[in-house]
Design an enzyme around this catalytic site. Structure first.
Site, PDB file in Angstrom:
ATOM      1  CE  LYS A 171      42.066  34.243  41.826  1.00  0.00           C
ATOM      2  NZ  LYS A 171      43.180  34.671  40.965  1.00  0.00           N
ATOM      3  CG  ASP A 214      48.669  37.779  32.988  1.00  0.00           C
ATOM      4  OD1 ASP A 214      48.753  38.455  31.934  1.00  0.00           O
ATOM      5  OD2 ASP A 214      47.596  37.585  33.563  1.00  0.00           O
TER       6      ASP A 214
END
Length: 802
Positions: free
Chosen positions: A507, A603
């Protein structure tokens, strides 16, 4: 209070409301020295306009009493009649402990009266909130309770609780046979009933009427409550056992019994960024209770009643406000724009598109050969020319004249040019290597690589494997070849690569964010030790680039959101949904309770749950996570999360606890039950998914929102899972279960599902709403963990904006 009647019809008792006389609602001349004001009682904060000592509160009615003889100390309205549970100044609400009203009948067909009030007279600052889902709850058999208010004794609501007799004698008789007292859980009308309260008053009359069923008299206890919480009914309450003496309820208040002036400026609103707002709470037609409150202006939050109390909301530091490009915070607002060289909508993911300047060269002052670049362009003169490309005719032809001086210089410099031709590439290569080395060292130091090395030296479990050289990353991704891109979003790009013969995902963030870099490095160290079969494994990081690169295991089968919200009527089976929910609960329970240091995800949502080829759940995307020291109960942080899943108490207070993840998990359970997206769903009454779901569950109309596919599979645990979801999404974090308790509850349901086949069904309007005592199970659930392979990854987390 309790009133007994011994006649077939007792006279209706007059309402006795006032036990405390208040002076008119006039603001105090000046506040006392704040250093002499008590601003907390036990674990409850006392903000202005409330106070304990004279001069520390706004006016009569806002005075409180702190009873320090209680352990812990308790806070009360006025002189100590009603206990205060919470004060919510921005919402203009106070949560109180609402006491039980006992209605005891002497014999059948009797009528008994009682009152509910807050101990303050009409015209005071408080009424029952009309927006907090306050309800009338009655526990009893063969009883009807009417809720009335106002001097005209208006009928506002009515609630009837029955206990059917299924074994009466043929001629009626006078004895009771077999009485159905209802199942434990939410009120279904059998043994317990509840109904909404539409209008808010400071006090109510309760008229209870008991009736006989074929001369059968129910000599059972009857209790009435006004509450905003979830009521859990049990049969032993009818015999007077385990009856709650009080339940929470929510009041609204006004600051003054008048309307706002035209300019909306009043002395009570002391903050520079606050204004007066008219309030229409409590339509008491005999004693109009309309006035005003203070509120912070748009873009500000806090306490409008104190100087400097309304603080600017930094929208750029919170992902609640959509901005996927350059964000600039302003007073009371923010500006979100695309970077230079891009155009479009910066408020949506991938909304900023590159401007192709070469399609309109003159508009960008390019009068040469134009080459478009991401966010920019390159303009140069054609071969054989030189000059200024930003003006017309700026490129001129190179003159090919050879003078004697030119020939002399050419011959004299020929040898030097020849040497440079052979030695130049070597020199340039060496210079580039030195430059790249210095840049890597700068980035490594800037990204606090030394701090991570120090953490590694103190923790041999992390090992040198966590720090991956940039060369290995480039080799794994073929120098970040765009053909290797497998996902992307507003925060970064995900590349697929092969590292040490294992498939990984790498990422790479798009935006440089230096704030909280120390916490980021510590998170890398902590997350590297997380080893659970339902958590995506962080394999390492590279700190030699401007933005750190993160390397994860590769997960190949997409997200739960993708599998759940496919087009068409058929989605994941209910068995798969139950198992996935249990696996996510195990992962969160592990992060909260079993990790070396508690980790809060912040989240949890369906797009952050990845599925492998066997549909095993993997919790991913720890970009918003925080690890919390064990000795700290709540930590104040910048609010992060996704609307629809975000804990409202965390949103309003900024205090992060493990119960914030519990709320998000409860929303995920609702999503699995209904197959509706929490961040876009709105009911016909403009309610969100959670509030609409809970209201239907309370009204016994759960079938109106449950996914038809789930209903067709006819599994018996749907009601239990729905109740568990309601418990997880309660407003106050203390009222929610822990993730360990949620995990045990789901494991218990799975075990029962395998052992006992279900033959019942959910019925609309008054069907069987049995709720299991899931929180009392004594069966321990084994935490399963495994060493991760490096062949799978959390690639899609970057595709969904947080």
């Amino acid at each position: 209070m309790e009133i007994r009647s011994r006649g077939a019809t007792a006279a209706f008792a007059a309402v006795i409301i006032s036990s405390l006389l208040l002076t008119p609602l006039v603001a105090t001349a000046a506040m006392a020295d704040e250093s002499n004001c008590t601003r907390s009682c036990g674990n409850i904060t006392i903000p202005y306009p409330f106070g304990v000592e004279p001069g520390c509160y706004h006016a009569a009615g806002f005075n409180l009493t702190c009873n320090n003889h209680e352990k812990p100390p308790k806070l009360f309205l006025g002189d100590g009649t009603v206990e205060v549970l919470e004060i919510l100044v921005p919402q203009g609400k106070v949560r109180i402990s609402s006491r039980r009203v006992a209605l005891n009948f002497g014999f059948a067909n009797a009528t008994v009266n009682g009152t509910w009030g807050i101990g303050l007279p009409h015209g005071g600052p408080y009424v029952l909130s009309e927006s907090a889902m306050n309800r009338l709850v009655v526990v009893g058999c063969g009883v009807k309770v009417d809720l009335r208010a106002g001097d005209q004794d208006f009928l506002l609501s009515s609630c009837t609780a029955v206990c059917p007799n299924v074994n009466l004698r043929p001629q009626g008789g006078g004895t009771i046979g077999s009485v159905v007292q209802g199942r434990a859980g939410n009120c279904s009308g059998i043994g317990c009933c509840d109904t909404n309260i539409a209008l808010g008053y400071s006090a109510y009359n309760l008229r209870g009427s008991q009736y006989s069923d074929n001369l059968v008299y129910y000599n059972l206890s009857t209790s009435a409550y006004i509450t905003d919480g979830v009521f859990s009914y049990s049969q032993d309450m009818l015999n007077g056992n385990n009856v709650p003496e009080a339940l929470p309820a929510t009041l609204e208040w006004i600051i003054r019994n008048s309307t706002c002036p035209t300019n909306a400026s009043v002395p009570e609103c002391r903050s520079a960024n606050s204004s007066c707002q008219n309030s229409a709470s409590g339509p008491d037609y005999e004693h109009p209770f309309r006035g005003y409150v203070c509120s912070c202006s748009d873009g500000y939050q806090g306490n409008p009643y104190i100087v400097g109390g309304c603080q600017d909301i930094d929208e750029c530091r919170s992902e609640i406000y959509p901005c996927y490009a350059d964000c600039k915070n302003t007073a009371g607002s923010y500006i979100c724009t695309c970077p230079s060289g891009y155009t479009g909508n910066a408020s949506v993911p991938n909304g900023c598109k590159d401007i192709d300047e070469c399609k309109n060269q003159e508009a960008y002052s390019c009068y040469g050969i134009c080459q478009n670049l991401p966010g920019s362009f390159n303009c140069q003169c054609p071969d054989g020319t030189y000059g200024n490309t930003s003006i017309k005719g700026g490129c001129v032809t190179i003159k090919k004249s050879f003078t004697g001086l030119s020939i002399g210089l050419g011959v004299g410099g020929g040898t030097s040019i020849l040497l440079l031709a052979f030695g130049g590439p070597y020199i340039i290569h060496k210079v580039k290597l030195q430059k790249m080395k210095r840049l890597k060292q700068k980035n490594f130091k800037q990204n606090h690589g030394l701090l991570l090395q120090q953490l590694i030296s103190h923790n041999t479990d992390i090992g040198e494997r966590m720090i991956i050289p940039l060369g290995d990353i480039k080799k794994a991704t073929n120098n970040f070849d765009t053909a290797r891109v497998i996902g992307g979003g507003g925060h970064g790009v995900v590349f697929k690569g092969i590292l040490d013969l294992h498939v990984v995902a790498i990422k790479k963030s798009k935006i440089v964010v230096q704030r909280e870099i120390n916490e980021f490095i510590n998170e890398v160290a902590v997350l590297s030790q997380v080893n659970h079969r339902n958590v995506v494994k962080l394999l390492g990081c590279c700190l030699e680039t401007e933005v750190p690169l993160l390397v994860y295991e590769f997960i190949s089968n997409g997200t739960l959101c993708h599998h759940l919200h496919v087009e068409g009527p058929i989605s994941l089976s209910w068995d798969h949904r139950m198992r996935i929910a249990t696996e996510v609960a195990k992962a969160l329970s592990y992060l909260h309770s079993s990790a070396s240091m508690p980790i809060f995800h912040r989240d949890i949502k369906s797009s952050n749950i990845l599925l492998d080829d066997a549909l095993t759940a993997k919790v991913s995307d720890f970009g918003a996570s925080r690890y919390i020291p064990i000795d700290r109960i709540g930590v104040t942080t910048t609010v992060q999360g996704t609307m629809g899943y975000l804990d409202p108490m965390y949103y309003y207070t900024g205090r992060l606890t493990d119960k914030s993840d519990v709320f998000s998990f409860g929303v995920l359970l609702v999503e699995l039950l209904t197959r509706k997206k929490p961040y876009v769903y709105r009911s016909v009454d403009d309610d969100g998914l959670v509030s609409h779901f809970v209201s239907l569950l309370t009204a016994g109309k759960l079938i109106d929102i449950i996914d038809p596919q789930v209903m067709e599979e006819k599994n018996g645990e749907i009601q239990e899972v729905a109740t568990l979801a309601a418990m997880c999404t309660q407003l106050k974090g203390e009222d929610r279960p822990t993730m360990r308790e949620v995990e045990m509850a789901l494991e218990s349901l799975l075990v029962k599902k395998r052992q006992v086949p279900y033959s019942g069904s959910l019925m609309k309007n008054g069907g069987d709403k049995t709720t299991a005592h899931y929180m009392s199970t004594n069966q321990d659930t084994e935490q399963a963990s495994r060493q991760y392979t490096m062949e799978e990854e959390m690639l899609l987390s970057a595709s969904y904006p947080r």
